[in-house]
Design a protein around this motif. Sequence first.
Motif, short mmCIF file in Angstrom:
data_model
loop_
_atom_site.label_atom_id
_atom_site.label_comp_id
_atom_site.label_asym_id
_atom_site.label_seq_id
_atom_site.Cartn_x
_atom_site.Cartn_y
_atom_site.Cartn_z
N GLU A 94 4.12 -1.02 -3.31
CA GLU A 94 3.57 -0.62 -3.65
C GLU A 94 1.72 -0.89 -4.11
OE1 GLU A 94 5.70 -0.09 -7.39
OE2 GLU A 94 7.15 -1.96 -6.39
N ILE A 95 1.23 0.42 -4.74
CA ILE A 95 -0.14 -0.43 -5.66
C ILE A 95 -0.17 -1.42 -6.47
CG2 ILE A 95 -0.53 2.31 -5.97
CD1 ILE A 95 -3.62 2.03 -4.10
N LEU A 116 -0.49 1.29 2.40
CA LEU A 116 -0.64 2.13 0.79
C LEU A 116 0.08 3.81 0.46
CD1 LEU A 116 -2.96 -0.07 -0.47
CD2 LEU A 116 -0.72 -0.43 -1.07
N HIS A 117 -0.58 3.95 1.66
CA HIS A 117 -0.60 5.47 1.71
C HIS A 117 0.70 6.41 1.66
CE1 HIS A 117 -1.18 9.93 2.79
NE2 HIS A 117 -0.53 9.41 3.76
N TYR A 118 1.46 5.03 3.06
CA TYR A 118 2.83 5.79 3.43
C TYR A 118 4.20 4.52 2.61
CZ TYR A 118 0.67 8.29 7.26
OH TYR A 118 0.08 8.38 8.03
N ARG A 119 3.36 4.45 1.15
CA ARG A 119 4.39 3.31 -0.03
C ARG A 119 4.84 2.57 0.85
NH1 ARG A 119 3.08 7.05 -4.08
NH2 ARG A 119 2.13 8.72 -3.52
#
Lengths: 189, 189
Positions: free
Chosen positions: A132-133, A126-129
């Motif tokens: 998609e969250i 999620l952090h590095y996309r």
Amino acid sequence: MAALQRPIRSRNKESPMTKGLLIIHTGDGKGKTTAALGMALRTAGHGLRVCFIQFIKGSWRYGELEAVKRFDDCIDLHVMGRGFTWKSESLEEDIRLAREGWALACQAIDSGQYHLVVLDEFTYLLHYRMLEIAPCLEFLASRRAEQHVLITGRYAPQALIEAADLVTEMRVVKHPLKSGIKAQKGIEF
Amino acid sequence: MAALQRPIRSRNKESPMTKGLLIIHTGDGKGKTTAALGMALRTAGHGLRVCFIQFIKGSWRYGELEAVKRFDDCIDLHVMGRGFTWKSESLEEDIRLAREGWALACQAIDSGQYHLVVLDEFTYLLHYRMLEIAPCLEFLASRRAEQHVLITGRYAPQALIEAADLVTEMRVVKHPLKSGIKAQKGIEF
């Protein structure tokens, strides 16, 4: 994927009123994955089944793998990803692996076979996309009411923390690698 | 105490230059004991021996105990104390039990039989002054150079933190018991 098709060997004997928790272990300190391992083994100790998905290949080594082997009647371990970091050269490949891992996670959560599903080091995706969250959170919110999900990793996005029931930050107070002591068996791996 | 007299079944195969760490898991969050359990099981996964001493009787339940049973060739579990808290009616009895537990810890550490000795919830004994901290720290400082010791519990005294190599604070970001959800199997116990 065979593991997901096995017959159920232990059922959740808890009351149907039990609330499945979304649990996060985050922060820059040690113990996020180790506590997840402890929780998985404790759950297995109850005879309940666990699906443990590692999203960073190579982050586990001999000690964990041998420990989990003794619980192969209760814990299904899956290793996704392709190295110690998701910040690799090929973004397309990372995204493909992230989606593949998430699809497996969704299948495990949907299967109803597991008391606990652990998504180890998942926050990085999620952090590095890589993912998609919003759809991830939507899926987690729509899971069966009694399904526990435990997500570990640094940089847990705020939206994930807001969606969670139980969040612990493992904070470094003191770390020996900073004082030049090398990583050691049983402690670091 | 019989466990301490058993023959050594696995030896530390690491280089003698390995530095034994004094590790602390403290803070008000979850995961202190669970991460200690994970570390014990990981160490056992390496075939290395662990002595796990619980200083608060009743803090472990079925899940942990059953999990550890599968490692009874590597993990010796001892339960000391006499209830969920050390703040009981009889101070003399608490002090007697604390000393007895500490004596066992010293024996385990001195024995050279264990790669890792875990003193679970030990900080409370120092915090509530059931034991004097100075001789404890002196003993820990004088242990064999390669002996890892892991201490868990809230309220780790500053002097213990200063003496430690690796300190992680498990910090509550969000806790479900605060929102009225009951403790659950595999998660809380």
